[in-house]
Design an enzyme around this catalytic site. Structure first.
Site, PDB file in Angstrom:
ATOM      1  N   CYS A  39       0.834  -1.197   0.000  1.00  0.00           N
ATOM      2  CA  CYS A  39       0.000   0.000   0.000  1.00  0.00           C
ATOM      3  C   CYS A  39       0.873   1.253   0.000  1.00  0.00           C
ATOM      4  O   CYS A  39       1.877   1.325   0.701  1.00  0.00           O
ATOM      5  CB  CYS A  39      -0.951   0.085   1.194  1.00  0.00           C
ATOM      6  SG  CYS A  39      -2.128  -1.244   1.282  1.00  0.00           S
ATOM      7  N   ARG A  75       3.969  -0.268  -4.744  1.00  0.00           N
ATOM      8  CA  ARG A  75       3.673  -0.769  -3.392  1.00  0.00           C
ATOM      9  C   ARG A  75       2.346  -1.532  -3.326  1.00  0.00           C
ATOM     10  O   ARG A  75       2.005  -2.125  -2.306  1.00  0.00           O
ATOM     11  CB  ARG A  75       3.620   0.405  -2.398  1.00  0.00           C
ATOM     12  CG  ARG A  75       4.919   1.159  -2.274  1.00  0.00           C
ATOM     13  CD  ARG A  75       4.790   2.260  -1.256  1.00  0.00           C
ATOM     14  NE  ARG A  75       4.706   1.717   0.086  1.00  0.00           N
ATOM     15  CZ  ARG A  75       5.749   1.493   0.868  1.00  0.00           C
ATOM     16  NH1 ARG A  75       6.959   1.769   0.437  1.00  0.00           N
ATOM     17  NH2 ARG A  75       5.590   1.006   2.077  1.00  0.00           N
ATOM     18  N   TRP A 135      -2.691  -2.704  -1.734  1.00  0.00           N
ATOM     19  CA  TRP A 135      -2.381  -4.134  -1.869  1.00  0.00           C
ATOM     20  C   TRP A 135      -3.284  -4.807  -0.850  1.00  0.00           C
ATOM     21  O   TRP A 135      -3.116  -4.633   0.361  1.00  0.00           O
ATOM     22  CB  TRP A 135      -0.903  -4.393  -1.557  1.00  0.00           C
ATOM     23  CG  TRP A 135      -0.486  -5.808  -1.805  1.00  0.00           C
ATOM     24  CD1 TRP A 135      -0.107  -6.344  -2.997  1.00  0.00           C
ATOM     25  CD2 TRP A 135      -0.391  -6.864  -0.837  1.00  0.00           C
ATOM     26  NE1 TRP A 135       0.211  -7.673  -2.834  1.00  0.00           N
ATOM     27  CE2 TRP A 135       0.047  -8.024  -1.523  1.00  0.00           C
ATOM     28  CE3 TRP A 135      -0.637  -6.954   0.536  1.00  0.00           C
ATOM     29  CZ2 TRP A 135       0.241  -9.243  -0.893  1.00  0.00           C
ATOM     30  CZ3 TRP A 135      -0.442  -8.170   1.163  1.00  0.00           C
ATOM     31  CH2 TRP A 135      -0.004  -9.297   0.452  1.00  0.00           C
ATOM     32  N   ASN A 160      -1.876   1.935   5.648  1.00  0.00           N
ATOM     33  CA  ASN A 160      -1.016   0.848   5.177  1.00  0.00           C
ATOM     34  C   ASN A 160      -0.629   0.038   6.405  1.00  0.00           C
ATOM     35  O   ASN A 160      -0.035   0.574   7.333  1.00  0.00           O
ATOM     36  CB  ASN A 160       0.231   1.476   4.518  1.00  0.00           C
ATOM     37  CG  ASN A 160       1.328   0.455   4.261  1.00  0.00           C
ATOM     38  OD1 ASN A 160       1.067  -0.741   4.151  1.00  0.00           O
ATOM     39  ND2 ASN A 160       2.553   0.940   4.152  1.00  0.00           N
ATOM     40  N   GLY A 161      -1.010  -1.234   6.427  1.00  0.00           N
ATOM     41  CA  GLY A 161      -0.686  -2.065   7.589  1.00  0.00           C
ATOM     42  C   GLY A 161      -1.853  -2.976   7.907  1.00  0.00           C
ATOM     43  O   GLY A 161      -2.749  -3.167   7.082  1.00  0.00           O
ATOM     44  N   GLU A 213      17.613 -17.713  -6.653  1.00  0.00           N
ATOM     45  CA  GLU A 213      17.241 -16.335  -7.009  1.00  0.00           C
ATOM     46  C   GLU A 213      16.756 -16.271  -8.457  1.00  0.00           C
ATOM     47  O   GLU A 213      15.782 -15.589  -8.767  1.00  0.00           O
ATOM     48  CB  GLU A 213      18.439 -15.399  -6.770  1.00  0.00           C
ATOM     49  CG  GLU A 213      18.251 -13.961  -7.222  1.00  0.00           C
ATOM     50  CD  GLU A 213      17.115 -13.218  -6.543  1.00  0.00           C
ATOM     51  OE1 GLU A 213      16.580 -13.711  -5.529  1.00  0.00           O
ATOM     52  OE2 GLU A 213      16.735 -12.143  -7.043  1.00  0.00           O
ATOM     53  N   LYS A 238      13.051 -15.062  -9.662  1.00  0.00           N
ATOM     54  CA  LYS A 238      12.793 -14.007 -10.670  1.00  0.00           C
ATOM     55  C   LYS A 238      11.818 -14.514 -11.731  1.00  0.00           C
ATOM     56  O   LYS A 238      10.889 -13.824 -12.113  1.00  0.00           O
ATOM     57  CB  LYS A 238      14.078 -13.590 -11.380  1.00  0.00           C
ATOM     58  CG  LYS A 238      15.016 -12.611 -10.772  1.00  0.00           C
ATOM     59  CD  LYS A 238      14.520 -11.302 -10.324  1.00  0.00           C
ATOM     60  CE  LYS A 238      13.828 -11.367  -9.001  1.00  0.00           C
ATOM     61  NZ  LYS A 238      14.505 -10.952  -7.826  1.00  0.00           N
ATOM     62  N   GLU A 293       8.301 -14.724 -10.364  1.00  0.00           N
ATOM     63  CA  GLU A 293       7.695 -13.409 -10.126  1.00  0.00           C
ATOM     64  C   GLU A 293       7.197 -12.754 -11.407  1.00  0.00           C
ATOM     65  O   GLU A 293       6.104 -12.208 -11.428  1.00  0.00           O
ATOM     66  CB  GLU A 293       8.722 -12.464  -9.473  1.00  0.00           C
ATOM     67  CG  GLU A 293       8.998 -12.757  -8.028  1.00  0.00           C
ATOM     68  CD  GLU A 293       9.911 -11.704  -7.422  1.00  0.00           C
ATOM     69  OE1 GLU A 293      11.086 -11.652  -7.823  1.00  0.00           O
ATOM     70  OE2 GLU A 293       9.461 -10.943  -6.551  1.00  0.00           O
ATOM     71  N   HIS A 299      18.122 -36.849  -5.543  1.00  0.00           N
ATOM     72  CA  HIS A 299      17.469 -37.259  -4.292  1.00  0.00           C
ATOM     73  C   HIS A 299      15.955 -37.042  -4.335  1.00  0.00           C
ATOM     74  O   HIS A 299      15.307 -37.068  -3.299  1.00  0.00           O
ATOM     75  CB  HIS A 299      18.088 -36.509  -3.104  1.00  0.00           C
ATOM     76  CG  HIS A 299      19.531 -36.861  -2.907  1.00  0.00           C
ATOM     77  ND1 HIS A 299      19.938 -38.087  -2.431  1.00  0.00           N
ATOM     78  CD2 HIS A 299      20.663 -36.163  -3.159  1.00  0.00           C
ATOM     79  CE1 HIS A 299      21.265 -38.119  -2.385  1.00  0.00           C
ATOM     80  NE2 HIS A 299      21.725 -36.963  -2.834  1.00  0.00           N
ATOM     81  N   LYS A 333       5.958  -4.381  -3.579  1.00  0.00           N
ATOM     82  CA  LYS A 333       7.408  -4.342  -3.376  1.00  0.00           C
ATOM     83  C   LYS A 333       7.821  -4.385  -1.916  1.00  0.00           C
ATOM     84  O   LYS A 333       8.744  -5.076  -1.528  1.00  0.00           O
ATOM     85  CB  LYS A 333       7.993  -3.093  -4.029  1.00  0.00           C
ATOM     86  CG  LYS A 333       9.511  -3.121  -3.970  1.00  0.00           C
ATOM     87  CD  LYS A 333      10.129  -2.429  -5.110  1.00  0.00           C
ATOM     88  CE  LYS A 333      11.623  -2.613  -5.111  1.00  0.00           C
ATOM     89  NZ  LYS A 333      12.026  -3.948  -5.571  1.00  0.00           N
TER      90      LYS A 333
HETATM   91  O1  M6R Z   1      12.895  -4.815   0.927  1.00  0.00           O
HETATM   92  P1  M6R Z   1      13.420  -6.170   1.229  1.00  0.00           P
HETATM   93  O2  M6R Z   1      14.753  -6.442   0.597  1.00  0.00           O
HETATM   94  O3  M6R Z   1      13.453  -6.497   2.697  1.00  0.00           O
HETATM   95  O4  M6R Z   1      12.401  -7.163   0.547  1.00  0.00           O
HETATM   96  C1  M6R Z   1      12.505  -8.542   0.714  1.00  0.00           C
HETATM   97  C2  M6R Z   1      11.625  -9.276  -0.267  1.00  0.00           C
HETATM   98  O5  M6R Z   1      10.291  -8.926  -0.094  1.00  0.00           O
HETATM   99  C3  M6R Z   1      12.020  -8.996  -1.719  1.00  0.00           C
HETATM  100  O6  M6R Z   1      13.361  -9.318  -1.968  1.00  0.00           O
HETATM  101  C4  M6R Z   1      11.119  -9.789  -2.682  1.00  0.00           C
HETATM  102  O7  M6R Z   1      11.393 -11.147  -2.582  1.00  0.00           O
HETATM  103  C5  M6R Z   1      11.297  -9.282  -4.106  1.00  0.00           C
HETATM  104  N1  M6R Z   1      10.027  -9.268  -4.744  1.00  0.00           N
HETATM  105  C6  M6R Z   1      12.229 -10.113  -4.896  1.00  0.00           C
HETATM  106  O8  M6R Z   1      12.270  -9.778  -6.240  1.00  0.00           O
END
Ligand code: M6R
Length: 604
Positions: free
Chosen positions: A2, A27, A70, A96-97, A477, A481, A484, A500, A599
């Protein structure tokens, strides 16, 4: 999670509110709404563009609040969109929260005859404020917040008091921007840059009354607080696409500059070590640390995993890496010989923040690796390193991740030199780090080639990523990506783990992306690739330039430059980010704003 924006001043508020929301859209983008004094409220389900389409051109008011959502409680509909109003319809709130005790509060309000129109916890909060309102919005908000359990960054206005906006913070960020044409409020300083760089960060438990030319901060108990303004270093340009098709692409193309900025002023070329100013005040304590815990969520966690390999190998320090969402609940023991390092781009991630508290209560030295200057984690830890990656707008982290790995390499050098690494080895690493920006530039030249490979694989439903040692977290990672931004089911395993269990899934429709640099586990990775091929799975290899063997076992090869082994994961991750991006684009998806994500994860 948010975005909140507000303005009170001498200019028309609506264009500022809309522009603020556009910058904060990363956000959350389920629904949006604005309230402007003298005009009222307008809301829309969907992205900011849907709200924009509904806004009349001639909104005159010079103060208002806005929100991009969000969804946590209630579907992403217009009814659940913010701002929400109290029973009188004259008090409006954006939030937001999460209000954890909203059910209990709702029941109490219902007994008083108060009714509800939405499923949100935010409506309960504004109705609570309304129930306390006797002509003083600040006091009513304070009273309400004392009854609340949970997290909030909020802005509230009353039509009876159009000359002020009340903002408060507990767990979710709120920053004030002090401008010439009035004062602003936002969830993130990036939204303020177009107006002002002079900001004031609210701390948890603080509440501010903001007018067009002043602001006053107190606690929710009413104690006065003196706050100093700070200057944000980021440029407005940094939150623009600057000709790139997407923020994600732009941010990956910033990799050389990001590496340079992370390294700037931190290499000691005479002594073959790193100079980390942010750690100097705790240097003596760091020297005696026997264990390091690294804590983060999502990509930051995977950065921590790479950091573990770097620090164990080069600084000989035992490291444990933990997810913030687990560490905070885990049984830990007081340990003065341990340090806990918190990795977070935003510096606001709720689970990582809660883990800071936990480590402090265990008497550990707390360190931060944070990108957003002045963010909560940056202020809560004992000492730390800023990433200096600049604002990251795309929801999928790319440049911040690269900066985190670069900062870990610096830490490995710094701690390594303290713990027995020879000067000659230190000088080697310094030299390799100095040429890293150029190497990243060379990787970016392969963008078109990577796009071609990505296009070929965009229609698969599943993907497996494998790598070993330093590159095993890079596989995770890379898979994250892809998930996502392309919604392809992607799994990651350390290469040795395939047999395994997960190899059972592989067939001709389940490609494998193998990260196979020429290092001491190269032959083992080749064996893994052979095992995969025997199950007919197509193989994309990310291999070292000049590797003549790899094309015989892989269907497609993306070559990367060979660098010092400490830095190889930094070079390896960029092609994987580009690959995921191009798959997402080939599928016609909104790579900057993937579905269901936001984000900054400020809820737990
Ligand atoms: O702001 P932060 O680095 O603490 O965020 C952590 C995760 O939410 C963030 O890395 C998330 O996994 C991203 N969407 C990755 O692309």
């Amino acid at each position: 999670m948010c975005g909140i924006f507000g303005y009170i001043g001498t200019e028309k508020a609506a264009p500022f509110l809309l522009e603020g929301l556009r910058t904060l859209e990363y956000r959350g983008y389920d629904s949006a709404g604005i309230f402007v004094h003298g005009h009222g409220v307008i809301k829309a389900a969907g992205p900011i563009s849907s709200l924009e389409a509904k806004l009349p051109k001639d909104i005159q008011g010079t103060a208002g609040i806005a929100h991009t959502r969000w969804a946590t409680h209630g579907a992403p509909s217009e009814k659940n969109a913010h701002p929400h109003h109290d029973m009188s319809g004259r008090i409006w709130l954006v939030h937001n929260g999460i209000i954890e005790n909203y059910r209990e509060l709702k029941e109490g309000l219902a007994v008083q005859g108060i009714t509800f129109y939405s499923e949100t916890d935010t409506e309960v909060l504004v109705k609570l404020i309304g129930s306390f309102y006797k002509g003083d919005l600040l006091e009513a908000t304070r009273l309400a917040l004392r009854a609340v359990r949970g997290t909030y960054g909020l802005a509230v206005v009353s039509e009876h008091e159009p000359n002020k906006i009340i903002v408060a913070r507990m767990g979710s960020p709120i920053v004030l921007g002090l401008g010439k044409e009035g004062n602003f409020i936002a969830s993130d300083p990036s939204a303020l840059l177009v107006h002002t760089k002079r900001v004031v960060y609210l701390d948890d438990g603080e509440i501010a009354s903001v007018s067009k030319d002043s602001f006053e901060v107190t606690t929710i108990r009413g104690e006065k607080k003196t706050k100093k303004s700070e200057i944000v270093e980021w440029e407005h340009e940094a939150v623009q696409k600057n000709g790139f098709a997407h923020f994600m692409l732009k941010e990956m193309f910033e990799a050389p500059e990001v590496v340079l900025n992370t390294l700037r002023g931190r290499l000691n070329v005479e002594e073959g070590t790193a100079k980390l100013g942010g750690l100097e005040m705790v240097e003596e304590r760091i020297k005696h640390i026997q264990r390091l815990h690294i804590i983060g969520c999502g990509s930051a966690y995977y950065a921590g995993e790479v950091g573990r390999y770097m620090l164990e190998e080069y600084a000989h320090i035992p490291v444990e890496v933990e997810l913030g969402s687990e560490y905070r609940y885990k049984k830990t023991y007081p340990d003065k010989k341990a340090a806990a390092l918190f990795v977070s781009q935003s510096g606001e991630t709720a689970d990582t923040r809660a883990s800071v508290e936990k480590a402090k209560s265990m008497q550990m030295l707390t360190l931060g690796m944070v990108n957003v200057v002045g963010s909560a984690i940056a202020r809560e830890v004992d000492a730390g390193i800023y990433n200096h990656a600049g604002p990251e707008v795309a929801v999928a982290s790319t440049k911040a991740y690269i900066s985190q790995l670069t900062a870990f390499a610096l830490m490995a050098l710094y701690l390594g030199r303290q713990r027995g690494m020879s000067k000659a080895e230190g000088l080697d690493i310094v030299k390799a780090l100095q040429s890293l920006p150029e190497t990243m530039r060379a990787v970016l030249k392969k963008n078109d080639e990577i796009a071609k490979v990505a296009k070929k694989y965009a229609q698969y439903r599943d993907f497996m990523y494998i790598g070993r040692t330093f590159h095993s977290p890079i596989a995770y990672e890379g898979a994250l990506k892809l998930k996502e931004v392309s919604y392809i089911h992607a799994e990651a395993y350390a290469g040795g783990e395939l047999k395994h269990g997960p190899i059972a899934m592989l067939d001709k429709d389940f490609p494998v992306l193998a990260i196979v640099p020429q290092n001491d586990v190269y032959e083992k990775m080749i064996s893994n690739i052979e095992e995969v091929r025997a199950r007919l799975a197509p193989v994309v290899a990310l291999a070292t330039e000049g590797d003549l063997q790899i094309s015989a076992v892989a269907d497609d090869v993306i070559y990367m430059p060979k660098v010092h082994p400490l830095l190889q994961p930094i070079v390896a991750v960029l092609p994987l980010q580009l690959f995921a991006y191009h798959v997402g684009v080939a599928k016609g998806l909104n790579v900057d704003r993937p579905r269901n994500l936001a984000k900054s994860v400020t809820v737990e």
